[in-house]
Design a protein around this motif. Structure first.
Motif, PDB file in Angstrom:
ATOM      1  N   VAL A  41     -27.768  62.056  86.879  1.00 31.58           N
ATOM      2  CA  VAL A  41     -28.621  61.919  87.429  1.00 31.58           C
ATOM      3  C   VAL A  41     -29.659  61.332  86.888  1.00 31.58           C
ATOM      4  O   VAL A  41     -30.953  60.573  87.533  1.00 31.58           O
ATOM      5  CB  VAL A  41     -28.910  63.633  87.643  1.00 31.58           C
ATOM      6  N   GLU A  42     -30.226  61.550  85.567  1.00 33.29           N
ATOM      7  CA  GLU A  42     -31.230  60.576  85.140  1.00 33.29           C
ATOM      8  C   GLU A  42     -31.011  59.321  85.047  1.00 33.29           C
ATOM      9  O   GLU A  42     -31.794  58.094  84.962  1.00 33.29           O
ATOM     10  CB  GLU A  42     -31.419  61.003  83.116  1.00 33.29           C
ATOM     11  N   ALA A  43     -29.952  59.023  84.719  1.00 33.63           N
ATOM     12  CA  ALA A  43     -29.587  57.188  86.023  1.00 33.63           C
ATOM     13  C   ALA A  43     -29.636  56.637  86.854  1.00 33.63           C
ATOM     14  O   ALA A  43     -30.438  56.282  87.249  1.00 33.63           O
ATOM     15  CB  ALA A  43     -28.143  56.835  85.062  1.00 33.63           C
ATOM     16  N   ILE A  44     -29.322  57.867  87.708  1.00 30.70           N
ATOM     17  CA  ILE A  44     -29.865  57.072  89.125  1.00 30.70           C
ATOM     18  C   ILE A  44     -31.318  57.559  89.116  1.00 30.70           C
ATOM     19  O   ILE A  44     -31.881  55.766  90.091  1.00 30.70           O
ATOM     20  CB  ILE A  44     -28.914  58.741  90.004  1.00 30.70           C
ATOM     21  N   ARG A  45     -31.922  58.280  88.496  1.00 32.52           N
ATOM     22  CA  ARG A  45     -33.272  58.017  89.208  1.00 32.52           C
ATOM     23  C   ARG A  45     -34.587  56.854  88.442  1.00 32.52           C
ATOM     24  O   ARG A  45     -35.146  56.521  88.757  1.00 32.52           O
ATOM     25  CB  ARG A  45     -34.265  59.379  87.962  1.00 32.52           C
TER      26      ARG A  45
ATOM     27  N   ILE B   4     -31.347  59.596  95.126  1.00 36.70           N
ATOM     28  CA  ILE B   4     -29.815  59.043  95.430  1.00 36.70           C
ATOM     29  C   ILE B   4     -30.164  59.008  96.892  1.00 36.70           C
ATOM     30  O   ILE B   4     -30.142  58.209  97.783  1.00 36.70           O
ATOM     31  CB  ILE B   4     -28.839  60.192  96.042  1.00 36.70           C
ATOM     32  N   LEU B   5     -31.268  60.058  97.370  1.00 35.80           N
ATOM     33  CA  LEU B   5     -30.916  59.493  99.275  1.00 35.80           C
ATOM     34  C   LEU B   5     -32.129  58.314  99.725  1.00 35.80           C
ATOM     35  O   LEU B   5     -32.653  57.468 100.361  1.00 35.80           O
ATOM     36  CB  LEU B   5     -32.600  60.877  99.455  1.00 35.80           C
ATOM     37  N   ASN B   6     -33.188  57.936  98.448  1.00 33.03           N
ATOM     38  CA  ASN B   6     -34.006  57.489  98.352  1.00 33.03           C
ATOM     39  C   ASN B   6     -33.654  55.710  98.076  1.00 33.03           C
ATOM     40  O   ASN B   6     -34.056  54.832  98.710  1.00 33.03           O
ATOM     41  CB  ASN B   6     -35.052  57.671  97.622  1.00 33.03           C
TER      42      ASN B   6
ATOM     43  N   ASN C   9     -21.837  54.073  93.662  1.00 37.06           N
ATOM     44  CA  ASN C   9     -20.356  54.701  93.624  1.00 37.06           C
ATOM     45  C   ASN C   9     -20.107  53.981  92.261  1.00 37.06           C
ATOM     46  O   ASN C   9     -19.662  53.955  91.069  1.00 37.06           O
ATOM     47  CB  ASN C   9     -19.074  54.935  93.992  1.00 37.06           C
ATOM     48  N   GLU C  10     -20.885  52.571  92.469  1.00 40.66           N
ATOM     49  CA  GLU C  10     -20.468  51.321  91.127  1.00 40.66           C
ATOM     50  C   GLU C  10     -21.674  51.349  89.939  1.00 40.66           C
ATOM     51  O   GLU C  10     -21.476  51.731  89.183  1.00 40.66           O
ATOM     52  CB  GLU C  10     -20.779  49.769  91.979  1.00 40.66           C
ATOM     53  N   LEU C  11     -23.084  52.701  90.297  1.00 42.24           N
ATOM     54  CA  LEU C  11     -23.800  52.664  89.154  1.00 42.24           C
ATOM     55  C   LEU C  11     -22.556  53.949  88.597  1.00 42.24           C
ATOM     56  O   LEU C  11     -22.950  54.573  87.310  1.00 42.24           O
ATOM     57  CB  LEU C  11     -25.122  52.908  90.163  1.00 42.24           C
ATOM     58  N   LEU C  12     -22.317  54.648  89.355  1.00 43.65           N
ATOM     59  CA  LEU C  12     -21.834  56.299  88.463  1.00 43.65           C
ATOM     60  C   LEU C  12     -20.429  55.591  87.961  1.00 43.65           C
ATOM     61  O   LEU C  12     -20.684  55.982  86.348  1.00 43.65           O
ATOM     62  CB  LEU C  12     -20.805  57.417  89.757  1.00 43.65           C
ATOM     63  N   GLY C  13     -19.559  54.772  88.235  1.00 43.69           N
ATOM     64  CA  GLY C  13     -18.155  53.733  87.355  1.00 43.69           C
ATOM     65  C   GLY C  13     -19.678  53.109  85.937  1.00 43.69           C
ATOM     66  O   GLY C  13     -18.844  53.324  84.888  1.00 43.69           O
TER      67      GLY C  13
ATOM     68  N   VAL D 151     -20.860  62.787  92.149  1.00 46.59           N
ATOM     69  CA  VAL D 151     -21.311  62.639  90.263  1.00 46.59           C
ATOM     70  C   VAL D 151     -20.765  64.959  90.007  1.00 46.59           C
ATOM     71  O   VAL D 151     -20.264  64.292  88.657  1.00 46.59           O
ATOM     72  CB  VAL D 151     -23.466  63.633  90.769  1.00 46.59           C
ATOM     73  N   ASN D 152     -20.187  65.223  90.692  1.00 49.02           N
ATOM     74  CA  ASN D 152     -19.988  66.770  89.633  1.00 49.02           C
ATOM     75  C   ASN D 152     -18.387  66.055  89.408  1.00 49.02           C
ATOM     76  O   ASN D 152     -17.885  66.473  88.783  1.00 49.02           O
ATOM     77  CB  ASN D 152     -19.673  67.446  91.499  1.00 49.02           C
ATOM     78  N   ALA D 153     -17.902  64.913  90.096  1.00 50.24           N
ATOM     79  CA  ALA D 153     -16.608  64.395  90.243  1.00 50.24           C
ATOM     80  C   ALA D 153     -16.478  64.144  88.774  1.00 50.24           C
ATOM     81  O   ALA D 153     -15.366  64.304  88.281  1.00 50.24           O
ATOM     82  CB  ALA D 153     -15.976  64.182  91.440  1.00 50.24           C
ATOM     83  N   VAL D 154     -17.029  63.086  88.954  1.00 50.61           N
ATOM     84  CA  VAL D 154     -17.150  62.000  87.469  1.00 50.61           C
ATOM     85  C   VAL D 154     -17.298  62.288  86.145  1.00 50.61           C
ATOM     86  O   VAL D 154     -17.038  62.675  85.207  1.00 50.61           O
ATOM     87  CB  VAL D 154     -18.424  60.982  87.838  1.00 50.61           C
ATOM     88  N   ALA D 155     -18.449  63.592  86.082  1.00 49.56           N
ATOM     89  CA  ALA D 155     -18.759  64.374  85.389  1.00 49.56           C
ATOM     90  C   ALA D 155     -17.960  65.664  84.548  1.00 49.56           C
ATOM     91  O   ALA D 155     -17.773  65.711  83.391  1.00 49.56           O
ATOM     92  CB  ALA D 155     -20.009  65.413  85.013  1.00 49.56           C
ATOM     93  N   GLY D 156     -16.815  66.046  85.570  1.00 50.10           N
ATOM     94  CA  GLY D 156     -15.479  66.557  85.166  1.00 50.10           C
ATOM     95  C   GLY D 156     -14.487  65.785  84.594  1.00 50.10           C
ATOM     96  O   GLY D 156     -14.170  66.294  83.902  1.00 50.10           O
TER      97      GLY D 156
END
Length: 172
Positions: free
Chosen positions: A112-116, A79-81, A130-134, A97-102
């Motif tokens: 996390v795997e998707a972000i990586r 996320i940072l990089n 946030n767009e990637l999370l969605g 991430v926690n809110a979406v997973a919940g």
């Protein structure tokens, strides 16, 4: 910590003090926090950013949707990089991430795997975290395909979208 850092002993002691504080106040494993600190320093974070990121990771460890501290640390580095956010914004990002997973039928570890795997290509294509999370959550919830399959597919799509000839072909 000294082996992976060129910082002064007093600066490193500040991180050790932070680990002690977080461990005693939040009940997070000091061993996990020290391992995370070493990993964060190996990822080229400054000693101050490492200290700040440890606080965010310790709070994430208390969240119900993060299961693996090491995986969460690796995700935090991604996320940072990849999304170029500062360490002071990491707590908010992990909170998202926690809110979406919940809220949805997706696991934090899968996010996390998707972000990586997809984050860099998605960011290069102009997207934000946030767009990637969605997007990932929508595909995962709908298809129930594995995080690896979805991430690989999205990375391929975003990489190809960035090619000039692909953009021209889509316009036609």
């Amino acid at each position: 910590m000294v082996q992976v850092s060129n910082d002064s002993v007093s600066s490193i002691q500040g991180v050790v003090n932070e680990v002690t504080k977080l461990s005693t106040s939040l009940g997070v494993s000091s061993k996990d926090l020290i391992q995370a600190a070493v990993t964060l320093k190996q990822a080229n974070l400054s000693i101050e950013d490492t200290r700040i990121a440890l606080g965010a990771l310790a709070k994430a460890a208390l969240a119900p949707n993060f299961e693996n501290f090491k995986n969460t640390t690796e995700g935090a580095i991604a996320i940072l990089n990849q999304f170029k956010i500062g360490a002071n914004n990491l707590e908010s990002a992990l909170g998202s991430v926690n809110a979406v997973a919940g809220e949805f039928a997706v696991e934090a570890g899968d996010i996390v795997e998707a972000i990586r795997k997809t984050g860099g290509a998605f960011r290069a294509a102009g997207g934000d975290l946030n767009e990637l999370l969605g997007l990932f959550t929508s595909v995962r919830q709908t298809t129930r395909e594995s995080a690896e399959t979805i991430s690989t597919g999205l990375r391929t799509i975003f990489t190809r979208i960035q090619r000039g000839n692909t953009v021209n072909a889509l316009k036609e």
